[in-house]
Write an enzyme that holds these catalytic residues in place. Structure first.
Site, PDB file in Angstrom:
ATOM      1  N   ASP A 118       0.863  -1.168   0.000  1.00  0.00           N
ATOM      2  CA  ASP A 118       0.000   0.000   0.000  1.00  0.00           C
ATOM      3  C   ASP A 118       0.916   1.240   0.000  1.00  0.00           C
ATOM      4  OD1 ASP A 118      -2.435   1.496   0.428  1.00  0.00           O
ATOM      5  OD2 ASP A 118      -1.713   1.806   2.467  1.00  0.00           O
ATOM      6  N   ASP A 172      -0.223   5.251   0.830  1.00  0.00           N
ATOM      7  CA  ASP A 172      -0.510   6.214   1.897  1.00  0.00           C
ATOM      8  C   ASP A 172      -0.455   5.504   3.256  1.00  0.00           C
ATOM      9  OD1 ASP A 172      -1.560   8.710   0.353  1.00  0.00           O
ATOM     10  OD2 ASP A 172      -2.731   7.076  -0.506  1.00  0.00           O
ATOM     11  N   ASP A 206      -1.164  -0.494   6.057  1.00  0.00           N
ATOM     12  CA  ASP A 206      -1.342   0.220   7.328  1.00  0.00           C
ATOM     13  C   ASP A 206      -2.771   0.094   7.834  1.00  0.00           C
ATOM     14  OD1 ASP A 206      -2.169   2.077   5.166  1.00  0.00           O
ATOM     15  OD2 ASP A 206      -2.612   3.403   6.849  1.00  0.00           O
TER      16      ASP A 206
HETATM   17 MG   LIG Z   1      -2.850   3.132   3.510  1.00  0.00          MG
END
Ligand SMILES: [Mg+2]
Length: 325
Positions: free
Chosen positions: A49, A51, A268
């Site tokens: 991923d 961000d 995240d």
């Molecule tokens: Mg993310």
């Protein structure tokens, strides 16, 4: 963060994919050098991923670029898999490069690209009403699909006076992505197009919020899921969601021929990235630099509500100090 903050689950079977629910989580920082080596040897492909893992807004998270570049140096295949729909793939690649990541456009899988790819794949030849931004617009354009709707559509004094002739009869799909110009007229139009059963309803992702950098803690930045739920509510329909953890992106990635058992998903967020990894049979690594906090993780574990990652690190760059010399 101390290593005690992440509950240890044990160190066995690092070289095997794990689909079953774990009652606790393993902190990679507590692994021996041999176990870290075993972990590094256990995957050939890395899906990450962006961000909250690699960067926050326009700032690289310290160590993330070195970690990803290290994986590449080891010969791992790299893919950047993002639910973010605001950029085209070449812009994502440029951003990654500027922040120190080795990256090419072909390694980027974004939801704007997926939306265009999906419509092209089903032979869609009508027009898209886009409640979204330029990233999706550009990806649609690149596959020859016409669109309307990008940019401000401000509320007028007589906004409820909208009539059917205000709608474009050529529209055959509504796409909802991130749109900072979301407005009541846009919701009216999206729902009105979707009143026709033939009109396709596509959403890029359902992320609740954007991760924020340290100075932004305390401020909630609503994510695309906010807009998708709004349109689902007023249209009384359910969107086909293309991004993580949903089926379309899974089938898209699996068709690239990677071996799920030797693939690592880094993220995240437990409910998108890790859920996606678990559904695909990948190994999963959660980092705590984005949305899911250590507190969230403990809550998930205590409530025994999967998905839980196979391994956890405070930040991706921490893996560099664990690498056996
Ligand atoms: Mg993310």
């Amino acid at each position: 963060m101390t290593s005690n903050a992440i509950t240890k689950r044990g160190t066995q079977n690092l070289n095997k994919p794990s689909k079953m629910f774990k009652s606790s989580v393993y902190n990679l920082q507590e692994a021996s050098k041999d176990q870290v080596q075993q972990f590094l040897n256990s995957f050939d492909t890395v899906l990450s991923d962006c961000d909250g893992v690699l960067w926050l807004e326009n700032n690289a998270i310290p160590g993330s670029a070195d970690a990803m570049n290290y994986f590449r140096k080891l010969g791992k295949k790299i893919f950047y898999v993002t639910n973010n729909s605001t950029k085209i793939r070449s812009d994502f690649a440029a951003k990654a490069q500027q922040l120190g990541f080795e990256a090419s456009q072909d390694e980027i899988l974004s939801t704007a690209y997926l939306a265009a790819h999906y419509l092209k794949g089903i032979g869609f030849n009508k027009k898209v009403y886009l409640l979204g931004s330029n990233g999706i617009a550009e990806e649609l354009k690149s596959v020859g699909i016409r669109h309307i709707g990008v940019g401000p559509d401000p509320v007028q004094p007589d906004f409820k006076a909208m009539v059917p002739s205000d709608l474009d009869p050529e529209v055959g799909a509504v796409i909802v992505g991130f749109d900072e110009h979301v407005s009541y007229p846009k919701l009216m139009k999206a729902a009105s197009y979707l009143a026709s059963e033939e009109c396709l309803f596509i959403a890029t992702n359902t992320d609740e919020r954007f991760p924020r950098a340290g100075s932004g803690y305390g401020i909630v930045v609503p994510g695309t899921g906010t807009l998708v739920r709004a349109v689902e509510t007023c249209s009384e329909r359910k969107a086909l969601v293309l991004g993580k953890p949903h089926d379309y992106v899974r089938r898209f990635i699996e068709s690239s021929g990677l071996d799920p058992a030797r693939t690592l998903m880094i993220g995240d967020r437990c409910n998108t990235d890790i859920e996606f990894g678990v559904r695909c049979g990948f190994q999963t690594l959660l980092v705590l630099t984005g949305v899911t906090s250590n507190k969230d993780l403990e809550k998930i574990r205590n409530e025994k509500k999967p998905p839980l990652p196979d391994v956890v690190l405070p930040k991706l760059g921490d893996i560099l100090s664990l690498i056996p010399s």
